[in-house]
Design a protein around this motif. Structure first.
Motif, mmCIF file in Angstrom:
data_model
loop_
_atom_site.group_PDB
_atom_site.id
_atom_site.type_symbol
_atom_site.label_atom_id
_atom_site.label_comp_id
_atom_site.label_asym_id
_atom_site.label_seq_id
_atom_site.Cartn_x
_atom_site.Cartn_y
_atom_site.Cartn_z
ATOM 1 N N GLU A 160 36.176 -24.661 55.810
ATOM 2 C CA GLU A 160 35.271 -25.190 55.016
ATOM 3 C C GLU A 160 34.438 -24.195 54.470
ATOM 4 O OE1 GLU A 160 31.779 -28.641 55.647
ATOM 5 O OE2 GLU A 160 32.398 -27.570 57.441
ATOM 6 N N GLN A 161 33.970 -22.960 54.702
ATOM 7 C CA GLN A 161 33.671 -22.202 53.923
ATOM 8 C C GLN A 161 34.641 -21.860 52.474
ATOM 9 O OE1 GLN A 161 32.194 -18.473 55.421
ATOM 10 N NE2 GLN A 161 31.534 -19.241 57.381
ATOM 11 N N GLN A 162 35.731 -21.607 52.852
ATOM 12 C CA GLN A 162 36.513 -21.318 51.806
ATOM 13 C C GLN A 162 36.815 -22.457 50.832
ATOM 14 O OE1 GLN A 162 40.126 -20.366 54.504
ATOM 15 N NE2 GLN A 162 39.455 -18.369 54.492
ATOM 16 N N ALA A 163 36.798 -23.718 51.341
ATOM 17 C CA ALA A 163 36.794 -24.885 50.370
ATOM 18 C C ALA A 163 35.794 -24.953 49.495
ATOM 19 C CB ALA A 163 37.174 -26.039 51.306
ATOM 20 N N ILE A 164 34.464 -24.635 50.185
ATOM 21 C CA ILE A 164 33.543 -24.577 49.323
ATOM 22 C C ILE A 164 33.245 -23.618 48.205
ATOM 23 C CG2 ILE A 164 30.986 -24.552 49.415
ATOM 24 C CD1 ILE A 164 30.819 -25.946 52.189
ATOM 25 N N GLY A 165 33.611 -22.443 48.715
ATOM 26 C CA GLY A 165 33.604 -21.220 47.770
ATOM 27 C C GLY A 165 34.782 -21.455 46.865
ATOM 28 N N LYS A 166 36.066 -22.043 47.106
ATOM 29 C CA LYS A 166 36.919 -22.052 45.943
ATOM 30 C C LYS A 166 36.301 -23.498 45.192
ATOM 31 C CE LYS A 166 41.656 -23.739 45.394
ATOM 32 N NZ LYS A 166 42.867 -24.306 46.101
ATOM 33 N N LEU A 167 35.597 -24.303 45.343
ATOM 34 C CA LEU A 167 35.118 -25.384 44.516
ATOM 35 C C LEU A 167 34.058 -24.675 43.662
ATOM 36 C CD1 LEU A 167 34.298 -28.008 43.329
ATOM 37 C CD2 LEU A 167 32.461 -28.117 45.456
ATOM 38 N N PHE A 168 33.220 -23.764 44.180
ATOM 39 C CA PHE A 168 32.129 -23.102 43.256
ATOM 40 C C PHE A 168 32.813 -22.003 42.664
ATOM 41 C CE2 PHE A 168 29.046 -24.930 46.290
ATOM 42 C CZ PHE A 168 28.205 -25.352 45.415
ATOM 43 N N ARG A 169 33.733 -21.603 42.867
ATOM 44 C CA ARG A 169 34.666 -20.687 41.699
ATOM 45 C C ARG A 169 35.010 -21.326 40.553
ATOM 46 N NH1 ARG A 169 36.767 -15.586 42.471
ATOM 47 N NH2 ARG A 169 36.598 -15.423 44.651
ATOM 48 N N HIS A 170 35.525 -22.560 40.817
ATOM 49 C CA HIS A 170 36.094 -23.273 39.703
ATOM 50 C C HIS A 170 35.074 -23.279 38.810
ATOM 51 C CE1 HIS A 170 40.397 -23.525 40.806
ATOM 52 N NE2 HIS A 170 40.207 -24.131 41.831
ATOM 53 N N ILE A 171 33.862 -24.044 39.419
ATOM 54 C CA ILE A 171 32.779 -24.576 38.597
ATOM 55 C C ILE A 171 32.067 -23.232 37.593
ATOM 56 C CG2 ILE A 171 30.335 -25.103 38.668
ATOM 57 C CD1 ILE A 171 30.997 -26.845 41.209
ATOM 58 N N ASP A 172 31.888 -22.075 38.461
ATOM 59 C CA ASP A 172 31.534 -20.819 37.775
ATOM 60 C C ASP A 172 32.482 -20.391 36.677
ATOM 61 O OD1 ASP A 172 29.451 -20.831 39.273
ATOM 62 O OD2 ASP A 172 30.133 -19.379 40.662
ATOM 63 N N ASN A 173 33.828 -20.669 36.688
ATOM 64 C CA ASN A 173 34.704 -20.167 35.875
ATOM 65 C C ASN A 173 34.511 -20.992 34.877
ATOM 66 O OD1 ASN A 173 35.837 -18.238 37.103
ATOM 67 N ND2 ASN A 173 37.519 -19.329 38.063
ATOM 68 N N ALA A 174 34.347 -22.528 34.737
ATOM 69 C CA ALA A 174 34.003 -23.181 33.782
ATOM 70 C C ALA A 174 32.797 -22.959 32.935
ATOM 71 C CB ALA A 174 34.000 -24.672 34.155
#
Length: 289
Positions: A160-174
């Motif tokens: 779950e940590q990894q899923a949340i981290g991945k989401l925020f990485r995509h948002i931060d890249n955008a």
């Protein structure tokens, strides 16, 4: 976060375990000590802005500032301990092994998902907690030992940590892509400011809208303001001591740092009675600082 169930209101499908309160020292190693290379890229407190590394300079171990102590390793988080409200923190994802950060940053080496932890540390709620444990008013600061004792809620399930981290990485890249576009627009605005306002010694700008040909005139700044109270100073000094601040109130204090960094993450509130005493300093729509 639901205080009773210790779970967030929104979750990825497939996760139902509780979250738990953990000290940062349980989630990351703080300030690991490593031998510095003879020559390195030094990162000081002015080198990171809005989670981006904007500058660094070459130093040697023999001549570098004494604060050059934190040798970076891929995955490390560097948390700004001085004026943490700026949120100029950095997740080091370079493969280079010759970047050294100032001791003005706390260095965290995550045991689990680094991007999840980095995102948690950027939350306004966590920043407020850090400020509550900081010393100083104009330049609040927290030391690494006190930072390590602070607690945050984290999922028990690493996936779950990894899923949340991945989401925020995509948002931060955008966000980074949009910031690049914003930088270009700011450069365009800078050019128009030079072309649409008269330069020194000139009475008309280089570029004008169609239909305008009159000369511009020079005026004093005060002539452009409201005649009654267009220019106000303060309040300063004893008018806003920490003793006057309260926890619950709808009257917030807009500090110098808010104007400088164009952020509205306010720290202090005053009572209605104190606001009445300072009503001449009330911020009104259209005011600028």
């Amino acid at each position: 976060m639901n205080a009773e169930q210790h779970v967030p209101p929104f979750r990825f499908k497939g996760f139902s375990d509780f979250w738990e309160q953990r000290k940062l020292s349980d989630l990351a190693m703080f300030n690991p000590r490593l031998e510095l290379p003879d020559s390195f890229q030094y990162v000081d407190l002015e080198s990171v802005s809005g989670t981006e590394l904007i500058n660094h300079r070459t130093e040697t171990k023999s001549s570098a500032p004494s604060r050059a102590q934190r040798l970076a390793k891929k995955g490390d988080i560097f948390y700004q301990t001085v004026r943490p409200y700026q949120k100029n923190n950095y997740l080091y994802e370079k493969s280079d092994d010759d970047y050294v950060f100032s001791t003005g940053y706390a260095q965290l080496r995550p045991y689990e998902d680094g991007y999840f932890l980095f995102s948690r540390l950027q939350e306004n709620g966590f920043v407020s907690t850090v400020l509550d444990h900081s010393t100083g008013t104009s330049y609040p600061a927290i030391n690494s030992n006190d930072l390590a004792k602070l607690e945050i809620m984290v999922p028990l399930n690493l996936n779950e940590q990894q899923a949340i981290g991945k989401l925020f990485r995509h948002i931060d890249n955008a966000i980074a892509l949009h910031q690049h576009k914003l930088a270009k627009l700011k450069e365009l605005k800078k050019g128009y400011l030079q072309k649409l306002f008269p330069q020194n010694g000139e009475t008309v700008p280089e570029f004008r809208f169609k239909g305008y040909s009159d000369a511009w005139e020079k005026r004093k700044f005060v002539q452009m303001l409201n005649n009654s109270d267009g220019l106000r100073r303060g309040p300063f000094g004893s008018a806003l001591k920490k003793a006057f601040f309260v926890k619950e109130s709808s009257f917030v204090v807009y500090e110098q740092q808010n104007a400088i960094y164009d952020r509205f993450n306010t720290r202090y509130r005053i009572s209605e009675k104190k606001f009445a005493e300072l009503h001449n300093f009330e911020v009104l729509p259209g005011d600028f600082y």
